[in-house]
Scaffold this active site. Structure first.
Site, PDB file in Angstrom:
ATOM      1  N   ASP A  77      36.975 -31.824  35.490  1.00 37.49           N
ATOM      2  CA  ASP A  77      37.688 -30.851  36.317  1.00 37.49           C
ATOM      3  C   ASP A  77      37.226 -29.434  35.985  1.00 37.49           C
ATOM      4  OD1 ASP A  77      38.762 -30.255  33.889  1.00 37.49           O
ATOM      5  OD2 ASP A  77      40.818 -30.816  34.396  1.00 37.49           O
ATOM      6  N   ASP A  88      38.559 -26.930  34.254  1.00 33.76           N
ATOM      7  CA  ASP A  88      38.617 -26.488  32.864  1.00 33.76           C
ATOM      8  C   ASP A  88      37.538 -27.161  32.033  1.00 33.76           C
ATOM      9  OD1 ASP A  88      40.639 -24.719  33.274  1.00 33.76           O
ATOM     10  OD2 ASP A  88      42.236 -26.146  32.805  1.00 33.76           O
ATOM     11  N   ASP A 125      36.477 -33.083  30.478  1.00 37.29           N
ATOM     12  CA  ASP A 125      37.101 -33.590  31.697  1.00 37.29           C
ATOM     13  C   ASP A 125      36.259 -33.245  32.915  1.00 37.29           C
ATOM     14  OD1 ASP A 125      39.194 -34.518  30.230  1.00 37.29           O
ATOM     15  OD2 ASP A 125      40.519 -32.819  30.671  1.00 37.29           O
ATOM     16  N   GLU A 162      36.868 -32.715  24.447  1.00 42.36           N
ATOM     17  CA  GLU A 162      37.876 -31.729  24.785  1.00 42.36           C
ATOM     18  C   GLU A 162      39.270 -32.317  24.586  1.00 42.36           C
ATOM     19  OE1 GLU A 162      37.591 -30.964  28.914  1.00 42.36           O
ATOM     20  OE2 GLU A 162      39.427 -29.795  29.014  1.00 42.36           O
TER      21      GLU A 162
END
Ligand code: 0RA
Length: 640
Positions: A506, A508, A504, A431
């Site tokens: 997180d 997103d 990641d 990403e």
């Protein structure tokens, strides 16, 4: 063995056979329950539950309870007739004892003493018994409560009467043997719950519950669906826009085969179709599926022609056309199902194709004739799909002419590896460009290729085929993989046998991962089934103690370390994204095969991601984010 030998001799020989049988199970548990991993552990529960389900299918049990006890043992309770306790002529032992101590108990019961119901054909109860440190069976029957206990399959004492009761039923309690289930003997509540809900959908009218009695985790869920698989379709369509209110529901029996189908159309492009045979999810399809599909296509085309929705010059609608946007469940029950295929989830009985086709076609045709408004909605949807299909074909032909999916046309962003050996090669989907840069720097060039993906890839849920194909990010993924697309898809052409999603840690990142898994589930499924898909596990924290750097992948790990090292002096860094790591750190923690922790994505994981994706397509963004955050782990642990 001769009939004329005395009972004592008989019994001795029987017992030896029993012990040998149980020994065989303990020696090669995998042969009987598939594996001794977490999967095999949960399989024990299903072996016992299946017997109670059979008693429900026979029309006797109405309530089944599954309990994870405080001591991690499992109890399964049903209110059926109770397993027979009478002494059998050929063994001189109570029937229930033989059920729990003899492999292939089915064969032993062919005499006139009693006929075996479905579940007891199997070796389930004795296998579970052999793999349990302790098992207790309690039967309420003939006004009495009978009980027998076993240790690792061996009888502790004769069946005894321990009380009286004016009801009937069977209760089995067992503790999996940690010497067999080395990885874990801890049951996963949500895993059991998912299948139990499915069993409730598949067996309408049955009340079935799952309860956790472990300290601090106490919870209970009870299921009962009068609508059966019709309720299942409504559940799957809960967050979709449906084209008509009530699912079509057909339930008939012919030649001893029960065929049950529920279907409903939505505004979506794709089809959601689950099929079952004797409550087993037939992932690989089979004769029931092909009978249903053939019937669906023919009935809709016949109807459309008769009502002149299709004119003489129009082509017939294809199977794909008439299934676009359809959510359907097909469940058949067969007295002697034959399961075939790689994972034994393909129904092979050839009689079932015709039976399913006929029964479904008759019922569905009647439905269309009686509900002309709904019939028109269904036909219109199919005609629209045919138009879109033709447009998509034009788009595909264009892309093929331009060879955009050819390997010679590898995307510019791909940093390929130098080896050509697919078995050793890995493709990291990363990403963001900055993380992509670090990954390109840090990687092992020989075997690791990097494909950076920017932002959110197109959400395949809402997009039709031609839009999917014109999406840059998606095209580069297919091109890099070398597998082709759609009907030309060929998993044996995969240029990498590891496709590693590195996002990641997180919200997103989790969203992008879900999108990628959905894409893979729908358009690269053979790659998933081959076991090529993985999720990388980047660290969440770095603990720096002097010159020592320790990486942690979760809050739990960090807390555990802090508890173990109460006096440690350290600095703590929380990584918000892959981009915050330099190339060495990324290599050390996440990419280096020596110490990274990859998690293989299973079919079920991806299917779940796919269903979550459908569910998340509602309009509000915030609850969607929260859901993703809470449920971002669609992966089973697997250290590689
Ligand atoms: C065969 C015959 C009968 C009961 C059962 C099987 C039975 C098996 C299991 C396994 C779990 N729960 C069960 N409940 C019932 C009874 C035959 C009769 O009563 O005539």
């Amino acid at each position: 063995m001769s009939e004329h030998e005395g009972h004592n001799v008989d019994y001795g020989a029987e017992q030896i056979q029993v012990l040998e049988g149980l020994e065989a199970v303990r020696k090669r548990p995998g042969m009987y329950i598939g594996s001794t991993s977490e999967e095999g552990l949960h399989h024990l529960v299903w072996e016992i539950v299946d017997n109670s389900i059979d008693e429900a299918l026979a029309g006797y049990a109405t309530h089944i309870e599954v309990i994870i006890e405080e001591d991690e043992s499992i109890t399964v309770v049903d209110d059926g007739r109770g397993i027979p306790v009478d002494t059998q002529k050929n063994t001189g032992r109570p029937a229930v004892e033989t059920v729990f101590t003899t492999l292939h108990a089915g064969g032993k019961f062919d005499g006139d003493s009693y006929q075996v119901s479905g579940g007891l054909h199997g070796v389930g109860a004795a296998v579970v018994n052999a793999l349990a440190t302790n098992l207790t069976v309690t039967v309420k029957r003939h006004g009495n409560v009978y009980q027998q206990k076993y240790e690792r399959g061996q009888i502790l004492e004769d069946l005894e009467i321990i009380g009286d009761s004016d009801s009937t039923g069977t209760t089995v309690n067992f503790s999996p043997d940690p010497a067999i289930f080395i990885d874990t003997t801890t049951f996963d509540y949500s895993r059991l719950k998912g299948r139990i809900r499915e069993l409730a959908f598949l067996n309408k009218g049955l009340s079935i519950s799952i309860e956790d009695r472990r300290e601090g985790q106490e919870q209970k869920d009870s299921y009962h669906y009068e609508g059966g698989i019709k309720s299942y379709v409504q559940y799957l369509n809960e967050d979709k826009e449906v084209l008509f209110d009530e699912p079509v529901y057909i339930n008939t029996i012919n030649e001893g085969v029960q065929v049950e189908i529920a279907l409903q159309y939505t505004t979506e492009y794709r089809e959601t179709f689950l099929s079952f045979a004797n409550n087993i999810h037939t992932h690989e399809g089979g004769t029931h599926e092909s009978g249903f599909r053939a019937g669906l296509t023919r009935v809709i085309n016949d109807y459309a022609r008769n009502m002149e929705f299709l004119k003489d010059n129009d082509d017939n609608l294809t199977g794909d056309d008439v299934r676009e946007g359809m959510t359907a469940i097909l469940s058949i029950k067969h007295p002697e199902p034959q399961f075939e295929g790689q994972t034994k989830t393909k129904l092979g009985n050839s009689d079932v194709r015709g039976i399913t086709n006929r029964l479904f076609s008759a019922g569905f045709e009647e439905f269309l004739l009686e509900n002309p408004q709904i019939a028109k909605v269904i036909v219109d949807k199919g005609i629209l799909a045919a138009q879109a299909r033709k447009a998509a074909r034009r788009a595909r032909e264009m892309t093929r002419q331009k060879n955009v999916l050819e390997i010679s046309n590898l995307p510019g962003k791909l940093a390929d590896c130098s080896s050509n050996d697919p078995e050793k090669c890995e493709l990291f989907i990363v990403e963001g460009d900055s993380a992509g840069g670090s990954a390109k720097q840090g990687r092992s060039r020989m075997y690791q290729a990097i494909l950076p993906i920017r932002g959110k890839i197109l959400n395949v849920e809402k997009a039709s085929m031609d839009r999917i194909l014109s999406n840059e990010e998606i095209r580069s993924l297919f091109t890099a993989m070398g597998t082709g697309f759609g009907s030309e898809f060929d998993v044996t052409k995969a240029r990498y046998h590891k496709l590693i999603i590195m996002t990641d840690a997180d919200v997103d990142g989790a969203h992008i991962r879900t999108l990628l898994l959905t894409l893979i589930f729908r358009y690269m499924r053979p790659v998933l089934e081959a076991g090529y898909v993985y999720v990388a596990n980047p660290p969440l924290y770095q603990v720096k103690q002097g010159r020592r750097e320790i990486y942690m992948n979760s809050d739990e790990e960090l807390e555990a370390w802090q508890t173990e090292n109460p006096d440690a002096r350290y600095t703590l860094q929380r990584y918000k994204g892959l981009g915050e790591m330099n190339d060495d750190q990324l290599w050390d923690t996440t990419m280096n095969p020596q110490n990274r922790r990859l998690q293989r994505v299973t079919y079920d994981d991806a299917e779940e991601a796919d269903q979550v994706m459908s569910m998340l397509m509602g309009d509000e963004v915030e609850p969607r984010r929260e859901f993703i955050e809470e449920n971002a782990t669609f992966v089973e642990n697997l250290d590689i």
